[in-house]
Design a protein around this motif. Structure first.
Motif, PDB file in Angstrom:
ATOM      1  N   PRO A 183     -39.356  13.055 124.901  1.00  0.00           N
ATOM      2  CA  PRO A 183     -39.968  14.387 125.034  1.00  0.00           C
ATOM      3  C   PRO A 183     -41.415  14.259 125.507  1.00  0.00           C
ATOM      4  O   PRO A 183     -42.131  13.333 125.126  1.00  0.00           O
ATOM      5  CB  PRO A 183     -39.894  14.957 123.617  1.00  0.00           C
ATOM      6  CG  PRO A 183     -38.795  14.189 122.947  1.00  0.00           C
ATOM      7  CD  PRO A 183     -38.848  12.811 123.546  1.00  0.00           C
ATOM      8  N   VAL A 184     -41.832  15.184 126.333  1.00  0.00           N
ATOM      9  CA  VAL A 184     -43.175  15.123 126.883  1.00  0.00           C
ATOM     10  C   VAL A 184     -43.667  16.536 127.166  1.00  0.00           C
ATOM     11  O   VAL A 184     -42.874  17.437 127.474  1.00  0.00           O
ATOM     12  CB  VAL A 184     -43.204  14.269 128.176  1.00  0.00           C
ATOM     13  CG1 VAL A 184     -42.368  14.901 129.276  1.00  0.00           C
ATOM     14  CG2 VAL A 184     -44.620  14.031 128.661  1.00  0.00           C
ATOM     15  N   ARG A 185     -44.966  16.730 127.041  1.00  0.00           N
ATOM     16  CA  ARG A 185     -45.584  18.008 127.411  1.00  0.00           C
ATOM     17  C   ARG A 185     -46.423  17.754 128.653  1.00  0.00           C
ATOM     18  O   ARG A 185     -47.275  16.857 128.665  1.00  0.00           O
ATOM     19  CB  ARG A 185     -46.469  18.532 126.285  1.00  0.00           C
ATOM     20  CG  ARG A 185     -45.725  18.786 124.997  1.00  0.00           C
ATOM     21  CD  ARG A 185     -46.673  19.184 123.879  1.00  0.00           C
ATOM     22  NE  ARG A 185     -47.212  20.520 124.091  1.00  0.00           N
ATOM     23  CZ  ARG A 185     -48.178  21.056 123.323  1.00  0.00           C
ATOM     24  NH1 ARG A 185     -48.713  20.359 122.347  1.00  0.00           N
ATOM     25  NH2 ARG A 185     -48.602  22.280 123.555  1.00  0.00           N
ATOM     26  N   VAL A 186     -46.188  18.542 129.697  1.00  0.00           N
ATOM     27  CA  VAL A 186     -46.902  18.359 130.947  1.00  0.00           C
ATOM     28  C   VAL A 186     -47.415  19.717 131.413  1.00  0.00           C
ATOM     29  O   VAL A 186     -46.711  20.725 131.371  1.00  0.00           O
ATOM     30  CB  VAL A 186     -46.004  17.684 132.008  1.00  0.00           C
ATOM     31  CG1 VAL A 186     -44.754  18.499 132.281  1.00  0.00           C
ATOM     32  CG2 VAL A 186     -46.780  17.439 133.287  1.00  0.00           C
ATOM     33  N   PHE A 187     -48.660  19.723 131.868  1.00  0.00           N
ATOM     34  CA  PHE A 187     -49.339  20.961 132.236  1.00  0.00           C
ATOM     35  C   PHE A 187     -49.371  21.059 133.761  1.00  0.00           C
ATOM     36  O   PHE A 187     -50.159  20.384 134.419  1.00  0.00           O
ATOM     37  CB  PHE A 187     -50.747  20.944 131.643  1.00  0.00           C
ATOM     38  CG  PHE A 187     -51.446  22.262 131.637  1.00  0.00           C
ATOM     39  CD1 PHE A 187     -50.772  23.460 131.783  1.00  0.00           C
ATOM     40  CD2 PHE A 187     -52.823  22.310 131.472  1.00  0.00           C
ATOM     41  CE1 PHE A 187     -51.429  24.667 131.765  1.00  0.00           C
ATOM     42  CE2 PHE A 187     -53.501  23.516 131.447  1.00  0.00           C
ATOM     43  CZ  PHE A 187     -52.796  24.702 131.598  1.00  0.00           C
ATOM     44  N   LEU A 188     -48.491  21.890 134.318  1.00  0.00           N
ATOM     45  CA  LEU A 188     -48.383  22.028 135.756  1.00  0.00           C
ATOM     46  C   LEU A 188     -49.459  22.976 136.278  1.00  0.00           C
ATOM     47  O   LEU A 188     -49.597  24.099 135.782  1.00  0.00           O
ATOM     48  CB  LEU A 188     -47.013  22.570 136.163  1.00  0.00           C
ATOM     49  CG  LEU A 188     -45.911  21.530 136.436  1.00  0.00           C
ATOM     50  CD1 LEU A 188     -45.549  20.795 135.160  1.00  0.00           C
ATOM     51  CD2 LEU A 188     -44.700  22.183 137.061  1.00  0.00           C
ATOM     52  N   PRO A 189     -50.220  22.561 137.295  1.00  0.00           N
ATOM     53  CA  PRO A 189     -51.212  23.466 137.874  1.00  0.00           C
ATOM     54  C   PRO A 189     -50.529  24.667 138.510  1.00  0.00           C
ATOM     55  O   PRO A 189     -49.403  24.578 139.022  1.00  0.00           O
ATOM     56  CB  PRO A 189     -51.929  22.597 138.915  1.00  0.00           C
ATOM     57  CG  PRO A 189     -51.000  21.469 139.190  1.00  0.00           C
ATOM     58  CD  PRO A 189     -50.200  21.240 137.949  1.00  0.00           C
ATOM     59  N   VAL A 190     -51.214  25.803 138.493  1.00  0.00           N
ATOM     60  CA  VAL A 190     -50.600  27.038 138.967  1.00  0.00           C
ATOM     61  C   VAL A 190     -50.252  26.946 140.448  1.00  0.00           C
ATOM     62  O   VAL A 190     -49.270  27.560 140.911  1.00  0.00           O
ATOM     63  CB  VAL A 190     -51.525  28.232 138.667  1.00  0.00           C
ATOM     64  CG1 VAL A 190     -52.779  28.200 139.520  1.00  0.00           C
ATOM     65  CG2 VAL A 190     -50.773  29.543 138.867  1.00  0.00           C
ATOM     66  N   ALA A 191     -51.008  26.187 141.232  1.00  0.00           N
ATOM     67  CA  ALA A 191     -50.688  26.053 142.650  1.00  0.00           C
ATOM     68  C   ALA A 191     -49.317  25.406 142.846  1.00  0.00           C
ATOM     69  O   ALA A 191     -48.531  25.838 143.708  1.00  0.00           O
ATOM     70  CB  ALA A 191     -51.767  25.230 143.359  1.00  0.00           C
ATOM     71  N   LEU A 192     -49.012  24.390 142.049  1.00  0.00           N
ATOM     72  CA  LEU A 192     -47.702  23.747 142.149  1.00  0.00           C
ATOM     73  C   LEU A 192     -46.603  24.690 141.680  1.00  0.00           C
ATOM     74  O   LEU A 192     -45.520  24.751 142.268  1.00  0.00           O
ATOM     75  CB  LEU A 192     -47.694  22.455 141.329  1.00  0.00           C
ATOM     76  CG  LEU A 192     -46.401  21.640 141.359  1.00  0.00           C
ATOM     77  CD1 LEU A 192     -46.073  21.204 142.786  1.00  0.00           C
ATOM     78  CD2 LEU A 192     -46.505  20.420 140.447  1.00  0.00           C
ATOM     79  N   VAL A 193     -46.874  25.445 140.625  1.00  0.00           N
ATOM     80  CA  VAL A 193     -45.909  26.421 140.129  1.00  0.00           C
ATOM     81  C   VAL A 193     -45.581  27.447 141.215  1.00  0.00           C
ATOM     82  O   VAL A 193     -44.412  27.789 141.444  1.00  0.00           O
ATOM     83  CB  VAL A 193     -46.454  27.125 138.871  1.00  0.00           C
ATOM     84  CG1 VAL A 193     -45.597  28.333 138.499  1.00  0.00           C
ATOM     85  CG2 VAL A 193     -46.526  26.144 137.704  1.00  0.00           C
ATOM     86  N   ASP A 194     -46.624  27.912 141.914  1.00  0.00           N
ATOM     87  CA  ASP A 194     -46.402  28.931 142.943  1.00  0.00           C
ATOM     88  C   ASP A 194     -45.734  28.359 144.187  1.00  0.00           C
ATOM     89  O   ASP A 194     -45.087  29.094 144.941  1.00  0.00           O
ATOM     90  CB  ASP A 194     -47.731  29.594 143.307  1.00  0.00           C
ATOM     91  CG  ASP A 194     -48.259  30.480 142.186  1.00  0.00           C
ATOM     92  OD1 ASP A 194     -47.471  30.832 141.283  1.00  0.00           O
ATOM     93  OD2 ASP A 194     -49.462  30.817 142.205  1.00  0.00           O
ATOM     94  N   GLN A 195     -45.879  27.078 144.421  1.00  0.00           N
ATOM     95  CA  GLN A 195     -45.120  26.435 145.501  1.00  0.00           C
ATOM     96  C   GLN A 195     -43.643  26.308 145.119  1.00  0.00           C
ATOM     97  O   GLN A 195     -42.748  26.455 145.957  1.00  0.00           O
ATOM     98  CB  GLN A 195     -45.685  25.044 145.791  1.00  0.00           C
ATOM     99  CG  GLN A 195     -46.948  24.997 146.596  1.00  0.00           C
ATOM    100  CD  GLN A 195     -47.352  23.555 146.866  1.00  0.00           C
ATOM    101  OE1 GLN A 195     -47.973  22.888 146.030  1.00  0.00           O
ATOM    102  NE2 GLN A 195     -46.982  23.053 148.025  1.00  0.00           N
TER     103      GLN A 195
END
Length: 360
Positions: A183-195
């Protein structure tokens, strides 16, 4: 009034209960355990024999760290209520231990970083799209708070939980998935999310593959591949935030609402709002209340003088939450003017949002 000869001194009660004399003085001043008699000349405190058992209860509750207001309630409550208070406090202790373990693991990794171990997530495109749509509106946009400018992906053994917050609202959603790796927690930047989001609409039945290796991210959707780097910030402990804001709330009112009707009411230029001064500027606040039939109402300023249940929120934020929920029927959870407002789906307990109240 019993005579002093029938009473116990504060020192005697301290020895009989396990509380110190200073603790007994504190619980007297806090209104938890007041002496039967205080000598008006010397100020000495005297206690009745039947106060020994409550004092021992206070001592035990103090040892397990129960908050003073709950100790006061337990001293005066029936046994059934005391059991409920103990159960609730035990759950808090268990949750706190989980929080501490997560923090210890994080600190160990800071002190002695282990080589990155890859974790791979396989999730249906439609499920991930729905989860992203449910939380994207709550991503922070304040440039001074970069630690909120993304979506947390909390990869668990059987799925992924998505979380976003800008401090004023918190949104959560969950998608079932196959997870290979720890298990891991990773914080995706919003720019990558919107891509990523538009790719999910054209992915048909292909699974989305997210690979996390340390800070390195790789997302494959059908024939497209995105790469990026996780944001290097500690995302707020949303477990603790949720317990503090919408944890066990037995007094909360759960009001079913028709989303289309509430959306129209909020968008109506004639919708009642309350003008409040905030840091020298005037802010229009939407105030939610409940009518005699238990239905949701938008309250005008003239009705804020009553003791009726109400909560003030940003109307635009509430519209965002309604639109993001993606359901025709929702439940709003109201618990008074200083408690957060929860916006819940009726068919999905893992997808909901929380709006911070505006003090009225």
């Amino acid at each position: 009034m019993p005579s002093v000869s029938d009473l116990h001194s504060i020192g005697e009660l301290a020895r009989a209960s396990g509380l110190t004399v200073s603790a007994l003085r504190f619980y007297d001043s806090a209104g938890v355990l007041e002496p039967t008699l205080v000598d008006p000349v010397t100020g000495y405190r005297w206690y009745a024999g039947e106060q020994i058992a409550p004092a021992r209860l206070v001592a035990g509750l103090r040892r397990i760290g129960m908050p003073v207001p709950e100790i006061a309630a337990a001293v005066r409550a029936e046994p059934a209520v005391v059991h409920q208070l103990l159960d609730a406090h035990l759950r808090r202790l268990i949750d706190g231990l989980s929080d501490a373990r997560r923090e210890v693991d994080r600190l160990r990794a800071l002190v002695d970083p282990a080589p990155p171990t890859a974790t791979t997530l396989l999730v249906a495109p439609a499920a991930l799209a729905a989860a992203l749509d449910a939380v994207r509106f709550a991503v922070g946009v304040d440039p001074e708070l970069p630690m909120l400018a993304g979506v947390l992906f909390d990869l668990e053994s059987d799925g992924v939980r998505l979380v976003a917050t800008d401090r004023y609202r918190l949104a959560l959603a969950r998608a079932a998935a196959d997870v290979d790796g720890p298990p891991v927690r990773v914080f995706l930047p919003v720019a990558l999310v919107d891509q990523l989001r538009p790719l999910l609409d054209t992915a048909d039945t292909w699974p989305v593959r997210l690979t996390v290796a340390g800070a390195d991210l790789r997302v494959r959707v059908a024939d497209s591949t995105l790469t990026g780097t996780a944001l290097p910030y500690d995302f707020p402990d949303y477990h603790r935030l949720l317990r503090q804001s919408v944890g066990e709330r037995p007094t909360a009112r759960r009001i079913p609402v028709d989303v289309a009707a509430l959306r129209a009411a909020l968008a109506d230029p004639a919708a009642p709002t309350v003008a409040l001064d905030h840091d020298g500027t005037t802010r229009e606040v939407t105030v939610l209340g409940v009518d005699d039939q238990g239905c949701l109402r938008l309250l005008p300023a003239a009705e804020l003088t009553s003791d009726a249940l109400r909560v003030g929120v940003d109307g635009g934020y509430l519209l965002d939450a309604l639109n993001a929920a993606g359901a025709p029927q929702l439940v709003l959870e109201l618990d008074g003017p200083i408690a957060p407002l929860a916006v819940r789906r009726t068919d999905d307990a893992d997808t909901y949002s929380v709006l911070m109240p505006i003090r009225l």
